[in-house]
Scaffold this motif. Structure first.
Motif, PDB file in Angstrom:
ATOM      1  N   PRO A  34       0.841  -1.213   0.000  1.00 14.41           N
ATOM      2  CA  PRO A  34       0.000   0.000   0.000  1.00 14.41           C
ATOM      3  C   PRO A  34       0.866   1.248   0.000  1.00 14.41           C
ATOM      4  O   PRO A  34       1.926   1.289   0.610  1.00 14.41           O
ATOM      5  N   ASN A  36       0.641   5.610   0.372  1.00 16.06           N
ATOM      6  CA  ASN A  36      -0.150   6.795   0.702  1.00 16.06           C
ATOM      7  C   ASN A  36       0.709   8.028   0.510  1.00 16.06           C
ATOM      8  O   ASN A  36       1.929   7.952   0.400  1.00 16.06           O
ATOM      9  N   SER A 312      -0.678  -6.800   2.338  1.00 10.77           N
ATOM     10  CA  SER A 312      -0.905  -5.556   1.595  1.00 10.77           C
ATOM     11  C   SER A 312      -2.357  -5.436   1.159  1.00 10.77           C
ATOM     12  O   SER A 312      -2.967  -4.362   1.263  1.00 10.77           O
ATOM     13  N   SER A 316      -4.811  -2.545   2.512  1.00 10.32           N
ATOM     14  CA  SER A 316      -5.342  -1.607   1.516  1.00 10.32           C
ATOM     15  C   SER A 316      -6.861  -1.572   1.518  1.00 10.32           C
ATOM     16  O   SER A 316      -7.479  -0.531   1.322  1.00 10.32           O
ATOM     17  N   HIS A 317      -7.483  -2.738   1.727  1.00 16.32           N
ATOM     18  CA  HIS A 317      -8.942  -2.825   1.682  1.00 16.32           C
ATOM     19  C   HIS A 317      -9.569  -2.875   3.074  1.00 16.32           C
ATOM     20  O   HIS A 317     -10.776  -3.121   3.197  1.00 16.32           O
ATOM     21  N   ALA A 357       3.905  -2.639   5.612  1.00 24.68           N
ATOM     22  CA  ALA A 357       2.523  -2.363   5.217  1.00 24.68           C
ATOM     23  C   ALA A 357       1.572  -2.221   6.393  1.00 24.68           C
ATOM     24  O   ALA A 357       0.396  -1.943   6.189  1.00 24.68           O
TER      25      ALA A 357
END
Length: 701
Positions: A34, A36, A312, A316-317, A357
């Motif tokens: 991920p 950001n 990851s 991420s989700h 992550a």
């Protein structure tokens, strides 16, 4: 005895393999990590700040949370007065229609009642009538107000001061003059003359509401440049959490998103590449032989890739907690199929990559490292389901214990520790039980063989081994003896005793096709005596190729088939070769018909089996079983194997070979030890004793 293959082809093949593995592994892991745009801070309410003192470098507002803004919006929406415009034409139209329909008066009533009803309708329309569904929605709170626009003026009215179509109809009969005649009037369907004259002004209402909502302040305060936000070890409270969130949002706004993303991606590439490179260097320096077995390398790098990708995706989700993932399954598999040191190094590299992550890397790394170590220690050799169950319990308990210890070190009261973590760790332990069924998948995908499979293969009551015991009992007993000798050697030098024992049980299964041609199965008659020596050699040597055919038909793993191929290596059937050579002294003999197909042993276990098989078979020909004769035989046979180069391709040392000699000598002495000869009972009388008895009888008389 082991030497690296330094040929250019071998070197470049391994080099390209290493480069490709490194590139593909880094690419896959970094692709899923991920990313950001904000600073890489991991924090949450109630957790300590794990970084150094944080000072604001610029002024920025403290933004409200989305929940706070939503509450304020809901409050304003609830207080908002929707707009309705007054339609005068509705009253005029409906009263005209009423007068037209009842121009002759109301049935059964004096004509004066027509005027009374018109008056009542006029009063209702003056107060205002709206649609019944809208009225019901607004009337849930009787304090609700609406804005009525008439003659370009907006007047606020309380909802209970106006009517719906339904309440207006009821109000019509509240007049004391009409109430006695209610039943007659209801037959006139007066509700047909009641229509909404307050019409909802959607455009104006939405515009006013949006203007009102847009006036809500997004910030609840201001942080000035130079102001300290949080210090190392401070517990992040709700206010500090808001400030940190606001700092991230403001930095995202100030920084260019594309350049920030490039910086983050660059850091991830460097981080992952460095760790995978260190892991590859470890394999090159300490287990270079793994690169000669593609299955070993593929399994190692595949297991390292899988969990960072899963972590990851979950991060991420925002899908469940990563603590439910059974990370300890990786060192378990590598420990079982390869070695414990590689298992720990692989686990360490995988966990460090996963930490890139997740939040709270320190906590995550410590818990997972402890879990991996416990898994390696508790599952040295998998042979039953109970061992996996025990390991799962130990991993769960140890992970929970280290988590509690870390919370206590940070000053948390034991009663206030987050209990959700324990549920996650229990799920983790349950999923760790999948190691047992997944082991079969690993074996099939990468061609490994587990201890569970070896135990199953070593069962002499079924399959090829049962058939061998029935068809060739002599060969079967020979295989069991060789297995015992070889496993004892393996235990002494630290090799895989279960693997070599199982390989020994199968190494001569090819003799089942023609058992009578092998001396251990013969009962006085040798069919080879009257056959040409080359044909004899062909029959004896063929037990290797026939054994491979039987093993392939029975789906025997490749590691066991290797023992069948290598237990004679590229040696010769010397008995028949020497016989033929002696009978043809002047002929240049072709050695190929007398040579086994090979290859030579490539592992310590295969070398052990070759030594044990040769010595056990030759020991049966000794005339005198003494320590000197047995030791001389063992030294002679194994020295010959060393001189002929059978062990040049495997990692076995001179010290280990010397240990093997000692074990073979000791065990063969125990097998062939000289037994004490028991005395026989003498049933004949002693003549001297008979003479004494006769003299005693004469004296009596």
């Amino acid at each position: 005895m082991y030497t690296f293959n330094t040929s250019n082809g071998h070197f470049w093949r391994n080099f390209f393999t290493q480069v490709i593995l490194l590139f593909v592994t880094v690419l896959l892991i970094v692709w899923f990590l991920p990313r950001n745009d904000g600073p890489v801070f991991r924090y949450d309410v109630g957790k300590p700040w794990m970084y150094g003192s944080l000072i604001a470098s610029f002024d920025f507002p403290i933004f409200k949370t989305d929940e706070t803004i939503k509450e304020e919006q809901d409050s304003l929406t609830k207080q908002f007065q929707p707009y309705y415009f007054y339609d005068n034409n509705v009253e005029k139209k409906q009263i005209e229609t009423f007068l037209k329909d009842f121009h002759d008066g109301l049935p059964g009533l004096p004509s004066v009642y027509k005027s009374i009803i018109c008056e009542r309708l006029h009063l209702l329309y003056q107060k205002g009538i709206i649609k019944t569904p809208e009225y019901n929605t607004l009337n849930k709170d009787t304090s609700n107000m609406v804005r009525v626009v008439a003659n370009k003026q907006a007047v606020s009215l309380q909802i209970n001061k106006i009517f719906s179509v339904f309440t207006a109809y009821e109000q019509l009969f509240q007049d004391h003059r009409l109430e006695p005649h209610k039943q007659l009037l209801q037959r006139c369907n007066l509700n047909n003359y009641i229509e909404p004259n307050l019409i909802y002004d959607k455009e104006r209402s939405e515009t006013e509401l949006n203007d009102l909502l847009s006036g809500i302040s997004q910030a609840s305060g201001l942080v000035l440049s130079g102001q300290k936000i949080v210090d190392r070890g401070d517990i992040v409270d709700e206010h500090t959490y808001l400030v940190l969130n606001s700092l991230e949002r403001e930095m995202k706004r100030l920084n260019d998103a594309d350049s920030k993303m490039t910086i983050t991606l660059s850091g991830q590439i460097i981080f992952v590449t460095l760790l995978i490179l260190l892991f590859t260097l470890y394999i090159i320096l300490f287990h270079h032989a793994y690169f000669d077995k593609l299955r070993s390398i593929l399994m190692l790098y595949s297991l390292i890739i899988i969990f960072p990708v899963l972590v990851s995706l979950m991060v991420s989700h925002n899908f469940f907690s990563i603590y439910i993932l059974p990370f300890a399954i990786v060192p378990i598999f590598i420990h079982i199929f390869l070695d414990s040191r590689t298992a720990f190094v692989s686990h360490l590299v995988m966990i460090l990559i996963c930490a890139a992550a997740v939040k709270y890397q320190y906590e995550f790394i410590i818990i997972q490292l402890v879990a991996g170590l416990v898994a390696i220690y508790s599952l040295r050799e998998l042979s039953s389901r109970a061992q996996v169950f025990k390991t799962a319990i130990l991993v769960t308990v140890s992970s929970a214990a280290i988590y509690v210890a870390m919370q206590l070190m940070q000053g948390y009261d034991i009663m206030n520790i987050d209990t959700d973590m324990f549920y996650y760790l229990i799920v983790n332990g349950i999923l760790l039980l999948l190691a047992y069924p997944l082991m079969y998948l690993i074996e099939r995908m990468f061609g490994f063989i587990s201890s569970v499979t070896l135990f199953e293969l070593a069962n002499t009551n079924r399959g090829l081994l049962r058939h061998l015991s029935e068809v060739a009992p002599g060969t079967f007993q020979h295989s069991i003896t060789v297995g015992n000798l070889a496993s004892e050697i393996a235990n002494k030098i630290g090799a895989n005793s279960l693997l070599v024992r199982t390989g020994a049980l199968y190494h001569d299964i090819g003799k089942m096709n023609s058992p009578a041609f092998f001396i251990e199965n013969q009962a006085g008659v040798n069919p080879l005596d009257n056959m040409p020596y080359q044909e004899c050699a062909r029959i004896v040597i063929s037990h290797v190729t026939e054994g491979i055919k039987l093993a392939e038909k029975a789906n025997i793993p490749a590691d066991i088939k290797d023992f069948i191929l290598t237990h004679h290596g590229k040696g010769m059937a010397k008995f028949f070769y020497i016989k033929y050579k002696n009978e043809h002294p002047d002929e240049e003999v072709d050695t190929e018909p007398f040579t086994y197909p090979g290859p030579n042993p490539s592992t310590r276990e295969q070398a052990i089996l070759m030594m044990a098989d040769t010595v056990e078979a030759a020991s049966r020909s000794l005339q005198d079983y003494t320590e000197e004769s047995i030791r001389a035989l063992v030294n002679k046979l194994i020295d010959n194997q060393m001189n002929e180069g059978f062990f040049h391709e495997c990692q076995i040392t001179f010290r280990e070979i010397a240990t093997a000699k000692d074990v073979l000598t000791e065990k063969l002495m125990a097998i062939y030890h000289t037994r004490i000869k028991y005395p026989e009972l003498n049933t004949k009388p002693d003549p001297s004793k008979l003479d004494k008895n006769k003299k005693k009888k004469k004296r009596r008389f």
